[in-house]
Scaffold this active site. Structure first.
Site, PDB file in Angstrom:
ATOM      1  N   CYS A 104       0.771  -1.290   0.028  1.00 32.88           N
ATOM      2  CA  CYS A 104      -0.028   0.096  -0.157  1.00 32.88           C
ATOM      3  C   CYS A 104       0.804   1.294   0.151  1.00 32.88           C
ATOM      4  O   CYS A 104       1.409   1.509  -1.039  1.00 32.88           O
ATOM      5  CB  CYS A 104      -0.972   0.188   1.185  1.00 32.88           C
ATOM      6  SG  CYS A 104      -2.365   1.269   1.228  1.00 32.88           S
ATOM      7  N   HIS A 112      -3.565  -5.121   1.637  1.00 32.18           N
ATOM      8  CA  HIS A 112      -2.823  -5.646   3.054  1.00 32.18           C
ATOM      9  C   HIS A 112      -2.770  -7.047   3.548  1.00 32.18           C
ATOM     10  O   HIS A 112      -3.595  -7.537   4.171  1.00 32.18           O
ATOM     11  CB  HIS A 112      -3.233  -4.908   4.246  1.00 32.18           C
ATOM     12  CG  HIS A 112      -3.218  -3.402   3.745  1.00 32.18           C
ATOM     13  ND1 HIS A 112      -2.051  -2.726   4.342  1.00 32.18           N
ATOM     14  CD2 HIS A 112      -4.211  -2.486   3.413  1.00 32.18           C
ATOM     15  CE1 HIS A 112      -2.288  -1.283   3.952  1.00 32.18           C
ATOM     16  NE2 HIS A 112      -3.296  -1.220   3.424  1.00 32.18           N
ATOM     17  N   GLU A 124      -1.035  -8.478   5.384  1.00 31.45           N
ATOM     18  CA  GLU A 124      -0.720  -8.535   6.825  1.00 31.45           C
ATOM     19  C   GLU A 124      -1.918  -8.331   7.704  1.00 31.45           C
ATOM     20  O   GLU A 124      -1.952  -8.443   8.901  1.00 31.45           O
ATOM     21  CB  GLU A 124       0.272  -7.396   7.285  1.00 31.45           C
ATOM     22  CG  GLU A 124      -0.184  -5.899   7.488  1.00 31.45           C
ATOM     23  CD  GLU A 124      -0.189  -5.311   6.065  1.00 31.45           C
ATOM     24  OE1 GLU A 124      -0.364  -5.917   5.137  1.00 31.45           O
ATOM     25  OE2 GLU A 124      -0.616  -4.110   6.137  1.00 31.45           O
TER      26      GLU A 124
END
Lengths: 322, 205
Positions: B87, B184, B186
């Site tokens: 990002c 994302h 994560e």
């Protein structure tokens, strides 16, 4: 790690739709809490104009919060403080690339709906404005836009999370330039987190139930929080932060980031100070760099500040207590 | 084999999430190594791989400029260190970035990834979304993409391989040892992308 799930069933804010034959979902807990995660280690600055918003962005603010008046001016003006002008919010949204937040009154469902329709990136249900409902906060699961709420204790924080807040900040005492209350609130939350963590670790379920009753929130939320030993959402410091050293100190107490209200744009050296607060927040673990940041500001130009003992209006006491 | 060392740039953003996903990847792959949060030039110098996390690209760029980290990161990537940008990290790695609404923005970039970025490409936070993404070129057929005020790639240079698109917008790319995603990984429990990055770092060292 901070859990990102936590959706309640049928939360109206989560929307499934098809875009060009691909199905997508918006307004989920992962997206709302995830947005707050992207702000971590950053500084959110209160602004009232496009110019201030641009100064904030250039200084390295992670987001701006649009108000009609800065908190210290809210105190001076008295009367009723409401959400900012939509035109100004939109104008700011068109001029900065960082996220734009705005405040609504506690419990004011329709100021919140108006901000949701305006497409602000986050809504702060804030005690800086005059509460619209003394008995209830907004049921934030109904909104696609994420919310941040203030809290003075773990119980308050968890109640707001249970209502759907995607982020928490300390209340502190806004518009005073006095950081003492924010420090008190974060220390209190930390102390209470340690206490429930130790109850969890000793596997005393009955005591956790007792805590849930005391906090007036569900057992599941208390258990989840106790297990991870921190708030289940990002937790920022707010209320009275005026200098780089204030910001660095709050970061050292475990805050995930900083809100600065009147501290920057009510000071005479706003541009330098904005940058200095960001530097101190980023490099809080390196005291020499915090010193360099502190050196960028002139104490004679700080917001004069107010003694909290003699305040006519304590903003932190506003709104429903449960 | 020496132990590999992967850093997560800890200037601003969701550092911990990437730290944990990388730790989990290493242990699942049985690769001996360490993960550290890095900020200073000295810390960056010692790395075999770097993750630039999500956050605000303007802040990560400006603060990396302050302590000279930006120069060191560029130097390391140019000398072959694998990097994974997520990002804001994708924006920071790029050669060129424009905001969808505001247009040109004066922000420090690493000038490595030969792409043009459109920031906030899908809209504001309310338009943030989750959707299924496939990255067939790296053998990931299904991945829950979490897009938060996400950028997209509007133009790519000749050395850039497109890993994934969503509704015709490019959302994941690879250029040599540089991987970048607009979404994302994560923030999900799926560590397959972090695992493929750890493998890339391990193969290099």
């Amino acid at each position: 790690m901070i859990p990102l799930s936590g959706d309640i069933p049928n939360s109206k804010g989560a929307i499934c739709e098809n875009v060009d034959s691909n199905s997508i979902v918006r307004g989920t807990s992962t997206l709302k809490r995830g947005f707050a995660h992207m702000l971590k280690n950053g500084v959110v600055m209160d602004v009232t104009t496009v110019e201030q918003a641009q100064i904030a962005e250039e200084a390295g603010a992670v987001s701006v919060m649009v108000l009609d008046k800065l908190p210290s001016d809210v105190r001076k003006a008295g009367g009723v403080a409401r959400t900012a002008s939509i035109r100004i919010i939109e104008e700011i949204m068109d001029h900065v690339t960082i996220p734009v937040m705005a405040k609504c009154r506690i419990g004011h469902m329709y100021e919140a709906k108006v901000l949701d329709e305006t497409n602000v990136d986050m809504i702060d249900e804030s005690e800086v404005l005059t509460p619209a409902d003394e008995y209830r906060h907004i049921w934030k699961w109904d909104y696609t836009t994420p919310f941040v709420n203030g809290a003075r204790s773990l119980a308050e924080a968890l109640r707001r999370v249970e209502e759907g807040a995607a982020m928490i900040r300390t209340k502190g005492e806004p518009g005073t330039g006095n950081v003492a209350e924010a420090i008190y609130h974060i220390k209190k939350v930390n102390e209470e987190l340690r206490a429930i963590k130790s109850i969890y670790d000793s596997d005393d379920k009955q005591d956790l139930v007792k805590m849930a009753r005391e906090f007036k929130v569900s057992y599941d939320l208390v258990e989840e929080t106790a297990k991870i030993g921190r708030l289940p959402v990002v937790n920022f410091a707010a209320g009275g932060i005026a200098t780089p050293a204030d910001a660095a100190y709050l970061m050292s107490l475990g805050c995930d980031g900083i809100f600065v209200g009147s501290g920057i744009f009510k000071a005479e050296d706003a541009q330098e100070r904005a940058r200095a607060v960001v530097l101190a927040t980023t490099f809080w673990e390196e005291p020499d760099k915090v010193k360099d940041a502190q050196k960028m500001i002139d104490e004679r130009q700080s917001l004069l500040g107010l003694d909290i003992k003699n305040l006519e209006l304590k903003m932190q006491d506003r709104g429903s207590t449960v | 084999m020496s132990k590999i060392k992967i850093g997560v740039l800890a200037v601003q953003g969701d550092v911990t999430e990437n730290f944990l996903a990388t730790m989990a990847s290493m242990s699942e792959l049985g690769i001996d190594g360490s993960v550290i949060q890095v900020k200073t030039v000295e810390q960056i110098s010692s790395l075999d791989g770097l993750i630039i996390p999500g956050g605000e690209s303007t802040v990560i760029g400006q603060m990396s400029l302050v302590n000279g980290a930006i120069k060191k990161i560029k130097e390391k990537i140019e000398s072959g260190m694998p990097v994974f940008g997520i990002c804001a990290g994708m924006v920071f790695l790029s050669k060129n970035s424009q905001d969808r609404v505001v247009g040109d923005v004066d922000q420090p970039l690493l000038d490595i990834l030969d792409v043009k970025i459109e920031r906030n490409s899908f809209g504001r936070q309310k338009d943030s979304f989750e959707a299924n993404i496939s990255m067939d070129p790296i053998g990931i057929s299904s991945f829950n993409g979490v897009f938060i005020r996400a950028p997209s790639v509007s133009e790519t240079g000749s050395d850039v391989e497109i890993l994934a698109k969503f509704n015709e917008k490019i959302v994941a790319v690879k250029q040599g040892n540089v991987i970048a995603t607009a979404f994302h990984p994560e923030l999900t429990r799926d560590i397959s992308l972090h695992k493929s990055f750890v493998k890339l770092v391990d193969n290099q060292s």
